[in-house]
Design a protein around this motif. Structure first.
Motif, PDB file in Angstrom:
ATOM      1  N   TYR A  62       0.822  -1.214   0.000  1.00 30.19           N
ATOM      2  CA  TYR A  62       0.000   0.000   0.000  1.00 30.19           C
ATOM      3  C   TYR A  62       0.852   1.258   0.000  1.00 30.19           C
ATOM      4  O   TYR A  62       0.456   2.276  -0.577  1.00 30.19           O
ATOM      5  CB  TYR A  62      -0.946  -0.008   1.203  1.00 30.19           C
ATOM      6  CG  TYR A  62      -2.119  -0.944   1.022  1.00 30.19           C
ATOM      7  CD1 TYR A  62      -3.028  -0.738  -0.014  1.00 30.19           C
ATOM      8  CD2 TYR A  62      -2.313  -2.037   1.856  1.00 30.19           C
ATOM      9  CE1 TYR A  62      -4.093  -1.592  -0.202  1.00 30.19           C
ATOM     10  CE2 TYR A  62      -3.385  -2.901   1.667  1.00 30.19           C
ATOM     11  CZ  TYR A  62      -4.269  -2.667   0.641  1.00 30.19           C
ATOM     12  OH  TYR A  62      -5.321  -3.526   0.444  1.00 30.19           O
ATOM     13  N   TRP A  66       0.483   3.938  -2.868  1.00 29.44           N
ATOM     14  CA  TRP A  66       0.165   5.334  -2.528  1.00 29.44           C
ATOM     15  C   TRP A  66       1.134   6.304  -3.198  1.00 29.44           C
ATOM     16  O   TRP A  66       0.721   7.370  -3.670  1.00 29.44           O
ATOM     17  CB  TRP A  66       0.199   5.503  -1.016  1.00 29.44           C
ATOM     18  CG  TRP A  66      -0.138   6.886  -0.568  1.00 29.44           C
ATOM     19  CD1 TRP A  66      -1.374   7.478  -0.561  1.00 29.44           C
ATOM     20  CD2 TRP A  66       0.781   7.874  -0.077  1.00 29.44           C
ATOM     21  NE1 TRP A  66      -1.280   8.774  -0.087  1.00 29.44           N
ATOM     22  CE2 TRP A  66       0.035   9.040   0.213  1.00 29.44           C
ATOM     23  CE3 TRP A  66       2.146   7.877   0.155  1.00 29.44           C
ATOM     24  CZ2 TRP A  66       0.620  10.185   0.722  1.00 29.44           C
ATOM     25  CZ3 TRP A  66       2.738   9.025   0.657  1.00 29.44           C
ATOM     26  CH2 TRP A  66       1.969  10.165   0.933  1.00 29.44           C
ATOM     27  N   THR A 195      -5.772   4.042   0.454  1.00 26.76           N
ATOM     28  CA  THR A 195      -4.459   3.410   0.406  1.00 26.76           C
ATOM     29  C   THR A 195      -3.560   3.949   1.510  1.00 26.76           C
ATOM     30  O   THR A 195      -2.825   3.191   2.162  1.00 26.76           O
ATOM     31  CB  THR A 195      -3.799   3.648  -0.961  1.00 26.76           C
ATOM     32  OG1 THR A 195      -4.640   3.094  -1.985  1.00 26.76           O
ATOM     33  CG2 THR A 195      -2.439   2.997  -1.036  1.00 26.76           C
ATOM     34  N   TYR A 198      -4.540   2.371   4.797  1.00 29.63           N
ATOM     35  CA  TYR A 198      -4.193   0.954   4.895  1.00 29.63           C
ATOM     36  C   TYR A 198      -2.716   0.726   5.167  1.00 29.63           C
ATOM     37  O   TYR A 198      -2.330  -0.370   5.601  1.00 29.63           O
ATOM     38  CB  TYR A 198      -4.623   0.217   3.627  1.00 29.63           C
ATOM     39  CG  TYR A 198      -5.960  -0.451   3.780  1.00 29.63           C
ATOM     40  CD1 TYR A 198      -6.057  -1.807   4.045  1.00 29.63           C
ATOM     41  CD2 TYR A 198      -7.141   0.279   3.684  1.00 29.63           C
ATOM     42  CE1 TYR A 198      -7.281  -2.422   4.211  1.00 29.63           C
ATOM     43  CE2 TYR A 198      -8.373  -0.316   3.847  1.00 29.63           C
ATOM     44  CZ  TYR A 198      -8.441  -1.669   4.106  1.00 29.63           C
ATOM     45  OH  TYR A 198      -9.660  -2.269   4.282  1.00 29.63           O
ATOM     46  N   GLY A 271      -2.225  -2.388  -5.308  1.00 30.80           N
ATOM     47  CA  GLY A 271      -3.505  -2.455  -4.600  1.00 30.80           C
ATOM     48  C   GLY A 271      -4.106  -3.845  -4.654  1.00 30.80           C
ATOM     49  O   GLY A 271      -4.702  -4.326  -3.674  1.00 30.80           O
ATOM     50  N   GLY A 274      -2.231  -6.004  -2.128  1.00 28.81           N
ATOM     51  CA  GLY A 274      -2.704  -5.745  -0.770  1.00 28.81           C
ATOM     52  C   GLY A 274      -4.010  -6.452  -0.470  1.00 28.81           C
ATOM     53  O   GLY A 274      -4.185  -7.035   0.612  1.00 28.81           O
TER      54      GLY A 274
END
Length: 314
Positions: A62, A66, A195, A198, A271, A274
């Motif tokens: 993440y 990001w 994101t 997380y 993503g 994750g």
């Protein structure tokens, strides 16, 4: 008269060797206590190591996602060396009149003199324009839910009374472009916020498998948003490229921003990783709650756990 001492029955020692051994050794060491309330912190860390590694993997995924989402968000916002190269698509109008037309170079220079720029490139928040030999000369103010309307922009820059004919394909897709651009903007921004959260929420999954359920739902929503936004951005750029180059009477060229595409799809890929990790932790890997509640018992050597006959996920 009593019996001689040699003939008297001897008293047996009722204490078994096992009990003597237990008595002599005293209480067991903390590392070998396996009760649900007597697990040491070191033992707990050892048996939940796999889950902690996966949680860390999710946080790192993440974090990387990001970073790429931030690059997508800030791309093309200001005329700087790095940011100016991050855009969805770029319209090249430097030679809008084909060279096959007589006096094409003169007409193109006239078009520039009446306010037409050589290129226009589009980001998530705004657009930038400039000239081939000068680079970007102006970027519009970043605007939430922005969408690129080439007709309004070009007409507002031309001198009074000057007009330019646009391919009918561009006019047709403008309404669709507005809706999809605003949806893409909302998806990318929401995904960037989720994101970022997380990065710090993923380690919570080490405590209990019950935490993995809401985390997996949120991770799925985040994955859906970033993948959908990337698909919309890809489709918009490709469709606009096709529509801009469909009219052969005008020499309009369109380029898809390679860096923007790489960044947004890398963000989507991490993503997805994750989400996969959080989904796996919902059914796999021992959590702290499994051990502390006795649903998973620690082996005598403290190096692993074993299931009970009936396992209740925690």
């Amino acid at each position: 008269m009593g019996l001689p001492s040699i003939l008297r029955p001897r008293k047996r020692n009722t204490a078994s060797p096992i009990s003597e051994k237990r008595t002599s050794t005293g209480p067991s060491s903390p590392d070998h206590q396996t009760g649900p309330n007597t697990i040491t912190e070191d033992t707990l860390r050892r048996v939940t190591k796999t889950r902690r590694i996966f949680a860390l993997t999710a946080s790192i995924s993440y974090l990387i996602s990001w970073v790429f989402l931030v690059l997508v968000l800030v791309g093309n916002t200001y005329p700087r060396a790095v940011l100016s190269d991050i855009y969805f698509f770029k319209l090249d109008l430097s030679d809008i009149i084909p060279l096959s037309v007589p006096n094409a170079r003169l007409i193109n220079s006239i078009a520039r003199s009446i306010g037409l720029h050589d290129f226009y490139q589009v980001g998530l928040w705004n657009f930038c324009e400039g000239f081939i030999n000068e680079g970007i000369t102006y970027c519009s103010k970043p605007e939430a839910l922005y969408w690129f309307n080439p007709v309004d922009i070009l007409m507002s820059e031309l001198l009074a009374g000057a007009t330019i004919a646009f391919p009918t394909e561009i006019i047709t897709i403008l309404s669709i472009l507005q809706i999809t651009s605003q949806i893409m903007f909302g998806f990318f921004l929401t995904s960037a916020i989720l994101t970022f959260l997380y990065i710090f929420l993923s380690p919570i999954a080490t405590k209990s498998k019950w935490f993995s359920l809401p985390l997996s739902i949120g991770a799925f929503l985040n994955m859906l948003l970033v993948v959908a936004a990337s698909i919309v951005g890809t489709v918009i750029s490709l469709v606009f490229k096709y529509a801009a180059e469909a009219q052969k009477e005008l020499n309009i060229k369109s380029y898809v921003g390679a860096k923007m595409f790489i960044f947004m799809w890398l963000a989507a890929g991490f993503g997805i990783i994750g989400f996969a990790v959080h989904s796996g932790m919902g059914c796999c890997c021992v959590s702290k709650r499994d051990v502390t509640t006795g649903r998973r018992t620690v082996r005598a050597d403290g190096q692993g756990v074993q299931r009970k006959e009936v396992e209740v996920r925690g």
